[in-house]
Design a protein around this motif. Structure first.
Motif, PDB file in Angstrom:
ATOM      1  N   ALA A 140       2.907 -35.622 -56.318  1.00  0.00           N
ATOM      2  CA  ALA A 140       1.975 -36.086 -55.285  1.00  0.00           C
ATOM      3  C   ALA A 140       0.783 -35.140 -55.171  1.00  0.00           C
ATOM      4  N   GLN A 141       1.031 -33.830 -55.269  1.00  0.00           N
ATOM      5  CA  GLN A 141      -0.065 -32.858 -55.208  1.00  0.00           C
ATOM      6  C   GLN A 141      -1.025 -33.066 -56.379  1.00  0.00           C
ATOM      7  N   ASN A 142      -0.484 -33.289 -57.569  1.00  0.00           N
ATOM      8  CA  ASN A 142      -1.336 -33.502 -58.743  1.00  0.00           C
ATOM      9  C   ASN A 142      -2.131 -34.791 -58.609  1.00  0.00           C
ATOM     10  N   PHE A 143      -1.526 -35.822 -58.049  1.00  0.00           N
ATOM     11  CA  PHE A 143      -2.267 -37.070 -57.834  1.00  0.00           C
ATOM     12  C   PHE A 143      -3.413 -36.847 -56.838  1.00  0.00           C
ATOM     13  N   ASN A 144      -3.130 -36.026 -55.808  1.00  0.00           N
ATOM     14  CA  ASN A 144      -4.181 -35.743 -54.822  1.00  0.00           C
ATOM     15  C   ASN A 144      -5.332 -34.981 -55.461  1.00  0.00           C
ATOM     16  N   LYS A 145      -5.023 -34.044 -56.355  1.00  0.00           N
ATOM     17  CA  LYS A 145      -6.075 -33.309 -57.067  1.00  0.00           C
ATOM     18  C   LYS A 145      -6.891 -34.281 -57.920  1.00  0.00           C
ATOM     19  N   LYS A 196      -7.340 -37.379 -57.357  1.00  0.00           N
ATOM     20  CA  LYS A 196      -8.109 -38.222 -56.447  1.00  0.00           C
ATOM     21  C   LYS A 196      -9.398 -37.512 -56.034  1.00  0.00           C
ATOM     22  N   GLU A 197      -9.278 -36.188 -55.792  1.00  0.00           N
ATOM     23  CA  GLU A 197     -10.467 -35.403 -55.447  1.00  0.00           C
ATOM     24  C   GLU A 197     -11.464 -35.431 -56.603  1.00  0.00           C
ATOM     25  N   LYS A 198     -10.981 -35.310 -57.831  1.00  0.00           N
ATOM     26  CA  LYS A 198     -11.860 -35.333 -59.006  1.00  0.00           C
ATOM     27  C   LYS A 198     -12.535 -36.697 -59.148  1.00  0.00           C
ATOM     28  N   MET A 199     -11.829 -37.744 -58.714  1.00  0.00           N
ATOM     29  CA  MET A 199     -12.397 -39.084 -58.788  1.00  0.00           C
ATOM     30  C   MET A 199     -13.597 -39.192 -57.840  1.00  0.00           C
ATOM     31  N   TYR A 214     -15.769 -36.830 -57.251  1.00  0.00           N
ATOM     32  CA  TYR A 214     -16.884 -36.229 -57.985  1.00  0.00           C
ATOM     33  C   TYR A 214     -17.423 -37.204 -59.018  1.00  0.00           C
ATOM     34  N   LEU A 215     -16.534 -37.925 -59.675  1.00  0.00           N
ATOM     35  CA  LEU A 215     -16.969 -38.901 -60.680  1.00  0.00           C
ATOM     36  C   LEU A 215     -17.780 -40.012 -60.035  1.00  0.00           C
ATOM     37  N   GLU A 216     -17.371 -40.394 -58.849  1.00  0.00           N
ATOM     38  CA  GLU A 216     -18.109 -41.456 -58.157  1.00  0.00           C
ATOM     39  C   GLU A 216     -19.524 -40.989 -57.827  1.00  0.00           C
ATOM     40  N   GLU A 217     -19.662 -39.730 -57.366  1.00  0.00           N
ATOM     41  CA  GLU A 217     -20.989 -39.176 -57.088  1.00  0.00           C
ATOM     42  C   GLU A 217     -21.806 -39.105 -58.370  1.00  0.00           C
ATOM     43  N   PHE A 218     -21.167 -38.697 -59.450  1.00  0.00           N
ATOM     44  CA  PHE A 218     -21.858 -38.606 -60.742  1.00  0.00           C
ATOM     45  C   PHE A 218     -22.353 -39.986 -61.169  1.00  0.00           C
ATOM     46  N   GLU A 219     -21.496 -40.980 -60.963  1.00  0.00           N
ATOM     47  CA  GLU A 219     -21.849 -42.337 -61.342  1.00  0.00           C
ATOM     48  C   GLU A 219     -23.037 -42.835 -60.509  1.00  0.00           C
ATOM     49  N   GLN A 220     -23.035 -42.534 -59.221  1.00  0.00           N
ATOM     50  CA  GLN A 220     -24.146 -42.953 -58.356  1.00  0.00           C
ATOM     51  C   GLN A 220     -25.450 -42.262 -58.784  1.00  0.00           C
TER      52      GLN A 220
END
Length: 144
Positions: A117-122, A124-127, A129-135
């Motif tokens: 669960a901790q790794n999934f949360n990490k 999710k946080e990286k996702m 950043y990807l969304e900001e990069f995509e925007q």
């Protein structure tokens, strides 16, 4: 009439259906000696029965004491009891060990799932950043 009565009682006697009073009447008839000729054949039976009633057994009957080895029975019972307690104790210990192993497996599984669960949360946080990069990328391409 008395002859018919005796014949009826004799029939009932040989069919084992007489009462005690009827048997007493037969006994008196055959023991007194005034027996009709057609009943002479039954005299030895009733004479023997009268004699047999007077016989008594006077010998002493020796009673043998039956010796039983109660020591062996009690020792065997104690051995079976101890064996049962031993098996019961082993069974309880195995159940306790199985419970401990199940609890340990549960705790280890819980730890592994928490780590996942901790790794999934990490991730999710990286996702985010990807969304900001995509925007940002979209702004750059759309502005040109």
């Amino acid at each position: 009439m008395e002859l018919d009565n005796i014949n009826n009682i004799l029939e009932k006697y040989f069919d084992a259906e007489t009462t005690i009073a009827e048997e007493k009447t037969l006994k008196e008839y055959f023991v007194n000696g005034a027996v009709k000729p057609e009943h002479e054949k039954y005299v030895p039976i009733f004479a023997h029965l009268t004699k047999a009633k007077e016989e008594k057994f006077t010998k002493q009957i020796p009673l043998k004491k039956k010796k039983t080895n109660t020591k062996w029975f009690s020792a065997a019972a104690v051995a079976m009891l101890l064996f049962g307690l031993y098996l019961g104790n082993n069974y309880l210990q195995q159940k306790r060990i199985e419970k401990e192993q199940a609890a340990y497996a549960y705790q280890e599984t819980k730890k592994a799932l928490n780590l996942l669960a901790q790794n999934f949360n990490k991730g999710k946080e990286k996702m985010a950043y990807l969304e900001e990069f995509e925007q940002t990328k979209q702004k750059i391409y759309n502005d040109n």
